[in-house]
Design a protein around this motif. Sequence first.
Motif, PDB file in Angstrom:
ATOM      1  N   SER A 157      72.647   8.889  -8.838  1.00  0.00           N
ATOM      2  CA  SER A 157      71.683   9.538  -7.955  1.00  0.00           C
ATOM      3  C   SER A 157      71.124   8.073  -7.671  1.00  0.00           C
ATOM      4  O   SER A 157      70.618   6.950  -9.160  1.00  0.00           O
ATOM      5  CB  SER A 157      70.427   9.808  -8.392  1.00  0.00           C
ATOM      6  OG  SER A 157      69.382  10.327  -7.603  1.00  0.00           O
ATOM      7  N   ASP A 159      67.536   5.421  -8.171  1.00  0.00           N
ATOM      8  CA  ASP A 159      66.333   5.960  -8.197  1.00  0.00           C
ATOM      9  C   ASP A 159      65.198   5.696  -7.386  1.00  0.00           C
ATOM     10  O   ASP A 159      64.343   5.042  -6.356  1.00  0.00           O
ATOM     11  CB  ASP A 159      65.373   4.610  -8.965  1.00  0.00           C
ATOM     12  CG  ASP A 159      64.137   5.072  -9.995  1.00  0.00           C
ATOM     13  OD1 ASP A 159      63.817   5.619  -9.576  1.00  0.00           O
ATOM     14  OD2 ASP A 159      63.502   4.604 -10.823  1.00  0.00           O
ATOM     15  N   HIS A 160      65.015   7.161  -6.630  1.00  0.00           N
ATOM     16  CA  HIS A 160      64.090   7.020  -4.826  1.00  0.00           C
ATOM     17  C   HIS A 160      62.492   6.978  -5.761  1.00  0.00           C
ATOM     18  O   HIS A 160      62.538   5.726  -4.328  1.00  0.00           O
ATOM     19  CB  HIS A 160      64.149   8.540  -5.092  1.00  0.00           C
ATOM     20  CG  HIS A 160      65.617   9.484  -4.620  1.00  0.00           C
ATOM     21  ND1 HIS A 160      66.016   8.741  -3.233  1.00  0.00           N
ATOM     22  CD2 HIS A 160      65.882  10.271  -5.481  1.00  0.00           C
ATOM     23  CE1 HIS A 160      67.296   9.702  -3.871  1.00  0.00           C
ATOM     24  NE2 HIS A 160      67.490  10.663  -4.564  1.00  0.00           N
ATOM     25  N   GLU A 161      62.067   6.833  -7.040  1.00  0.00           N
ATOM     26  CA  GLU A 161      61.078   6.379  -6.865  1.00  0.00           C
ATOM     27  C   GLU A 161      60.377   5.301  -6.916  1.00  0.00           C
ATOM     28  O   GLU A 161      59.501   4.383  -6.053  1.00  0.00           O
ATOM     29  CB  GLU A 161      60.384   6.927  -7.956  1.00  0.00           C
ATOM     30  CG  GLU A 161      57.957   7.329  -8.091  1.00  0.00           C
ATOM     31  CD  GLU A 161      57.895   5.285  -8.481  1.00  0.00           C
ATOM     32  OE1 GLU A 161      56.942   5.667  -8.439  1.00  0.00           O
ATOM     33  OE2 GLU A 161      58.239   4.942  -9.145  1.00  0.00           O
ATOM     34  N   GLN A 162      61.319   4.594  -7.514  1.00  0.00           N
ATOM     35  CA  GLN A 162      61.035   2.853  -7.831  1.00  0.00           C
ATOM     36  C   GLN A 162      61.971   2.202  -6.101  1.00  0.00           C
ATOM     37  O   GLN A 162      60.722   1.299  -6.006  1.00  0.00           O
ATOM     38  CB  GLN A 162      62.759   2.650  -8.725  1.00  0.00           C
ATOM     39  CG  GLN A 162      62.275   0.505  -8.905  1.00  0.00           C
ATOM     40  CD  GLN A 162      60.665   0.349  -9.221  1.00  0.00           C
ATOM     41  OE1 GLN A 162      60.130   1.283  -9.952  1.00  0.00           O
ATOM     42  NE2 GLN A 162      60.988  -0.948  -9.716  1.00  0.00           N
ATOM     43  N   ILE A 318      71.565   6.544 -13.477  1.00  0.00           N
ATOM     44  CA  ILE A 318      70.420   6.623 -12.085  1.00  0.00           C
ATOM     45  C   ILE A 318      70.411   4.753 -11.882  1.00  0.00           C
ATOM     46  O   ILE A 318      69.979   4.410 -12.781  1.00  0.00           O
ATOM     47  CB  ILE A 318      68.741   6.541 -12.808  1.00  0.00           C
ATOM     48  CG1 ILE A 318      69.277   8.281 -13.655  1.00  0.00           C
ATOM     49  CG2 ILE A 318      68.068   6.873 -11.689  1.00  0.00           C
ATOM     50  CD1 ILE A 318      69.128   9.254 -12.481  1.00  0.00           C
ATOM     51  N   ALA A 320      69.911   0.853 -10.002  1.00  0.00           N
ATOM     52  CA  ALA A 320      68.041   0.278  -9.585  1.00  0.00           C
ATOM     53  C   ALA A 320      68.683   0.577  -7.477  1.00  0.00           C
ATOM     54  O   ALA A 320      69.414  -0.658  -7.940  1.00  0.00           O
ATOM     55  CB  ALA A 320      68.007  -0.413 -10.387  1.00  0.00           C
TER      56      ALA A 320
END
Length: 340
Positions: A157, A159-162, A318, A320
């Motif tokens: 995946s 890093d959706h939040e970052q 994850i 970047a």
Amino acid sequence: MATIKDVAALAGISYTTVSHVLNKTRPVSEPVRLKVEAAIAELDYVPSAVARSLKARSTATIGLLVPNSVNPYFAELARGIEDACERNGYCVILCNSDDNPQKQRSYLRVLLEKRIDGLIVASVGEDSDLQGSLANVRTPMVIVDRALEGVEADLVSIDHEQGAYLATRHLLELGHREIACIGGPASTSTAQLRLAGFRRALAEAGVAVADEHIVNSDFTSLGGYAAAAQLLDGQRPTAIFAGNDMIGIGVLRAAAERNICVPGELSVIGFDDIQLSRYVFPALTTVGQSIRELGESAAALLLSRIAQPLRGAPEQRIVAPKIVLRESTAPRPDLFNEYR
């Protein structure tokens, strides 16, 4: 349709010998091999994949579940998965669930009945029934894009939040303070994480966000268009963080219909970096990573797990995210002329 017995009869040899030629399970003489190949060509015989898979205990087939094949993100993801599998002698069965949980679960049953060697899942939102079904699957599996609670599987995946944090900080660095967010469906972990990144960036900058400037949509251009119309016809923000590029493209359309100049009067940033985002006007600034490479990484992880099913605990890769600067973002309107 010709059978292996038809091939044996035409070649004038035994059924068993034809099987050895097809499966390379025992050396045969060159003349016999040539007879078999000639009979196969004349009869246009196609070996049974089911029979061969039962002997080899492998179908050389990967199942891929995606929620919406119309969404360019999943099309590009599937292409990366397919390319990596093809290079390694595997074919991919693509199942598109049309964002329908029931259809998704049905396809899962079909794939498992076909005894696929591995499964890659990009799921439809939060589906507890699917999560329960996947928790009991013993086929090697990789989850892509959205983690599924209770499912022990490898994960690939971004890093959706970052990523959302970086997108929002980019707008803040351009001087924007009235920033809106059009997120995906509130029930999905992807939308929740991206909203969290958006809020974190604003909180760090000491910027408050009005409740009416946070709107949920679905991850489509139509959803983005409708949500943007709501925002732009009200207390207009100077910038919008779109939960994905398709939403961002809908925002560009809504702005154009209202003669709102992007980026002179409104900055727009998306998420995912789909290929289409390069070719809309203005070209969409976004945050993401190569989607095809993400798919290739998922396929490589799955093939490794197939080769070594007892390799150990599930892995998490994850990726970047990074900002991809294009034409749809600029300093806030009162600074725009100075910027130019």
